[in-house]
Design an enzyme around this catalytic site. Sequence first.
Site, PDB file in Angstrom:
ATOM      1  CE  LYS A  22      -0.844   6.184  -5.993  1.00 40.93           C
ATOM      2  NZ  LYS A  22      -0.058   5.122  -5.359  1.00 40.93           N
ATOM      3  CG  ASN A  23      -3.193   3.194  -4.269  1.00 45.37           C
ATOM      4  OD1 ASN A  23      -2.250   3.380  -5.051  1.00 45.37           O
ATOM      5  ND2 ASN A  23      -3.252   3.751  -3.079  1.00 45.37           N
ATOM      6  CB  CYS A 119       9.112   4.993   0.090  1.00 38.60           C
ATOM      7  SG  CYS A 119       7.651   4.908   1.106  1.00 38.60           S
ATOM      8  NE  ARG A 124       4.790   1.445   2.243  1.00 41.37           N
ATOM      9  CZ  ARG A 124       4.423   2.215   1.204  1.00 41.37           C
ATOM     10  NH1 ARG A 124       5.051   3.331   0.976  1.00 41.37           N
ATOM     11  NH2 ARG A 124       3.458   1.807   0.399  1.00 41.37           N
ATOM     12  CG  ASP A 307      -2.988   6.510   0.942  1.00 38.22           C
ATOM     13  OD1 ASP A 307      -3.311   5.662   0.098  1.00 38.22           O
ATOM     14  OD2 ASP A 307      -1.988   6.405   1.665  1.00 38.22           O
ATOM     15  NE  ARG A 399       5.797   7.182  -7.299  1.00 33.99           N
ATOM     16  CZ  ARG A 399       6.118   6.357  -6.320  1.00 33.99           C
ATOM     17  NH1 ARG A 399       7.075   6.687  -5.468  1.00 33.99           N
ATOM     18  NH2 ARG A 399       5.508   5.202  -6.164  1.00 33.99           N
TER      19      ARG A 399
HETATM   20  C1  EPZ Z   1      -1.015   0.508   0.037  1.00 30.21           C
HETATM   21  O1  EPZ Z   1       0.360   0.388   0.344  1.00 30.21           O
HETATM   22  C2  EPZ Z   1      -1.167   1.762  -0.795  1.00 30.21           C
HETATM   23  N1  EPZ Z   1      -0.407   1.607  -2.044  1.00 30.21           N
HETATM   24  C3  EPZ Z   1      -0.650   2.966  -0.015  1.00 30.21           C
HETATM   25  O2  EPZ Z   1      -0.889   4.121  -0.800  1.00 30.21           O
HETATM   26  C4  EPZ Z   1      -1.452   3.077   1.283  1.00 30.21           C
HETATM   27  O3  EPZ Z   1      -0.925   4.132   2.050  1.00 30.21           O
HETATM   28  C5  EPZ Z   1      -1.351   1.766   2.070  1.00 30.21           C
HETATM   29  O4  EPZ Z   1      -1.792   0.667   1.245  1.00 30.21           O
HETATM   30  C6  EPZ Z   1      -2.223   1.781   3.325  1.00 30.21           C
HETATM   31  O5  EPZ Z   1      -3.562   2.019   2.975  1.00 30.21           O
HETATM   32  C7  EPZ Z   1      -0.962   0.884  -3.044  1.00 30.21           C
HETATM   33  O6  EPZ Z   1      -2.065   0.375  -2.931  1.00 30.21           O
HETATM   34  C8  EPZ Z   1      -0.156   0.780  -4.297  1.00 30.21           C
HETATM   35  P1  EPZ Z   1       0.180  -1.938   3.531  1.00 30.21           P
HETATM   36  P2  EPZ Z   1       0.902  -0.986   1.000  1.00 30.21           P
HETATM   37  O7  EPZ Z   1       0.826  -3.186   3.064  1.00 30.21           O
HETATM   38  O8  EPZ Z   1       0.080  -2.124   0.506  1.00 30.21           O
HETATM   39  C9  EPZ Z   1       3.090  -3.013   7.120  1.00 30.21           C
HETATM   40  C10 EPZ Z   1      -0.383   6.154  -1.783  1.00 30.21           C
HETATM   41  O9  EPZ Z   1      -0.158   7.246  -1.265  1.00 30.21           O
HETATM   42  N2  EPZ Z   1       3.452  -4.203   6.321  1.00 30.21           N
HETATM   43  O10 EPZ Z   1      -1.318  -1.907   3.682  1.00 30.21           O
HETATM   44  O11 EPZ Z   1       2.354  -1.018   0.790  1.00 30.21           O
HETATM   45  C11 EPZ Z   1       3.506  -1.703   6.444  1.00 30.21           C
HETATM   46  O12 EPZ Z   1       4.839  -1.382   6.770  1.00 30.21           O
HETATM   47  C12 EPZ Z   1       0.236   4.902  -1.223  1.00 30.21           C
HETATM   48  O13 EPZ Z   1      -1.158   5.957  -2.767  1.00 30.21           O
HETATM   49  C13 EPZ Z   1       4.387  -5.101   6.821  1.00 30.21           C
HETATM   50  O14 EPZ Z   1       4.937  -4.916   7.912  1.00 30.21           O
HETATM   51  O15 EPZ Z   1       0.583  -0.760   2.534  1.00 30.21           O
HETATM   52  C14 EPZ Z   1       2.524  -0.701   7.015  1.00 30.21           C
HETATM   53  O16 EPZ Z   1       2.977  -0.270   8.281  1.00 30.21           O
HETATM   54  C15 EPZ Z   1       1.215   5.226  -0.118  1.00 30.21           C
HETATM   55  N3  EPZ Z   1       4.712  -6.206   6.088  1.00 30.21           N
HETATM   56  C16 EPZ Z   1       1.253  -1.529   7.206  1.00 30.21           C
HETATM   57  O17 EPZ Z   1       1.673  -2.912   7.197  1.00 30.21           O
HETATM   58  C17 EPZ Z   1       4.137  -6.475   4.869  1.00 30.21           C
HETATM   59  O18 EPZ Z   1       4.457  -7.497   4.240  1.00 30.21           O
HETATM   60  C18 EPZ Z   1       0.217  -1.348   6.088  1.00 30.21           C
HETATM   61  O19 EPZ Z   1       0.907  -1.457   4.869  1.00 30.21           O
HETATM   62  C19 EPZ Z   1       3.175  -5.543   4.376  1.00 30.21           C
HETATM   63  C20 EPZ Z   1       2.845  -4.430   5.118  1.00 30.21           C
END
Ligand code: EPZ
Length: 419
Positions: A22-23, A119, A124, A307, A399
């Site tokens: 998915k990702n 969410c 996020r 995840d 989803r």
């Molecule tokens: C991706 O989300 C995945 N989604 C998530 O999978 C996964 O849990 C996550 O990476 C971590 O591995 C997709 O790939 C579509 P991050 P993402 O940006 O990119 C903070 C699932 O279950 N952050 O790596 O949104 C954020 O709040 C989903 O399949 C900022 O502060 O996660 C978090 O604490 C859930 N500012 C940390 O960084 C930003 O601009 C990591 O988030 C971006 C992120």
Amino acid sequence: MDKLLIRGGRRLHGEIAIAGAKNAALPELCAALLTAEPVTLENVPRLQDVATTLKLLRNMGARAERSEAAPETVAIDASGVTSPEAPYDLVKTMRASILVLGPLLARFGEATVSLPGGCAIGSRPVDQHIKGLQAMGAEITVEHGYILAKAKRLKGARITTDMVTVTGTENLLMAATLAEGETILENAAQEPEIPDLAELLIKMGARIAGHGTHRIRIQGVERLHGTTHRIVPDRIETGTFLCAVAATGGELLLRDARADHLDAVLEKLREAGMAIETGSDWIRLKSSGRPKAVSFRTSEYPAFPTDMQAQFMALDCIAEGASKVTETIFENRFMHVNELVRLGANIVVDGHTALVQGVPKLSGATVMATDLRASASLVIGGLVADGQTLVDRIYHLDRGYDRMEAKLRGIGADIERIK
Ligand code: EPZ
């Protein structure tokens, strides 16, 4: 709202073919916006977030269809994009819509993308996506809940994100492919979905090196062309089914599975007492006897993936001994705990850590899914619980999982969808 009715307590045996990730599918569908030529993606999983992304692309004027003949194949033609925008009503159902921002800005010089809401698992924010694009010369304002971005032509830049961000790395990587000059992404995410996205972009004519490490270098080019690409298998679907059979007992063969993308989870499953054999595209797990409790801490790839936290916690719930689960990525990713407790689990949350005292048995109950991976954790709980478990609000599950109940029924689970 659909529910899943599970009669637990059965050992599971059989074989499951793992779907495309998915990702990886979500950013790669958005990458098709970077060219006016057709892009064909194979091994695209059939799940709601993919359907939402196809709707988003069609909403912009692109053609995005699953082929009748091979439903895992999707053709996208973004030559006809007329409105480079992602409206609130679509973005609110899927935060990953933010992944259109980089491609739209790079190809069309403008983008209007609704700010993704938070969410269940956390706020996020997308500040790193915006900061990186501004470093590449984009003018970005945020008003009325929308990100308004403009750039005549993005310029390569050296960007260090404040933290490792998966979609942040993906957005900046895609934008940099058409920027003028060189971009260096420091502190880049290394999750396997990023090298897979990079391979697609390279096939489209992009010049990328270092993908899969913390430093990715991109030389911008004038334009990208169409191609065909097969999406990497889903490591989280893989880990989810391994945890399920580890919990119920039995034997599972996973085909089209990449063991090398799941080292941290396989290591913890072996620590729990599982017998695991692996090949280049398969994993076999044998679970006999009660699992041993295993502590773990989530962190960026290649460490234990956030995840997989909820699913492995479900295994720890019925394991022998006590374990400590620490979530370091998201601020609120223990929503499954209260629901697992309703099934009879013994878990105490203290900030970012959950203390799990393994119990010999769970007992079936009605539980409510709150987010994608929490839902999977409750399904695993239901599979091991005595009696009937009803998992409500499984639109969360739909989803991110491709026909989960059918695959589980295929290995002997007593599980059905109640409309
Ligand atoms: C991706 O989300 C995945 N989604 C998530 O999978 C996964 O849990 C996550 O990476 C971590 O591995 C997709 O790939 C579509 P991050 P993402 O940006 O990119 C903070 C699932 O279950 N952050 O790596 O949104 C954020 O709040 C989903 O399949 C900022 O502060 O996660 C978090 O604490 C859930 N500012 C940390 O960084 C930003 O601009 C990591 O988030 C971006 C992120």
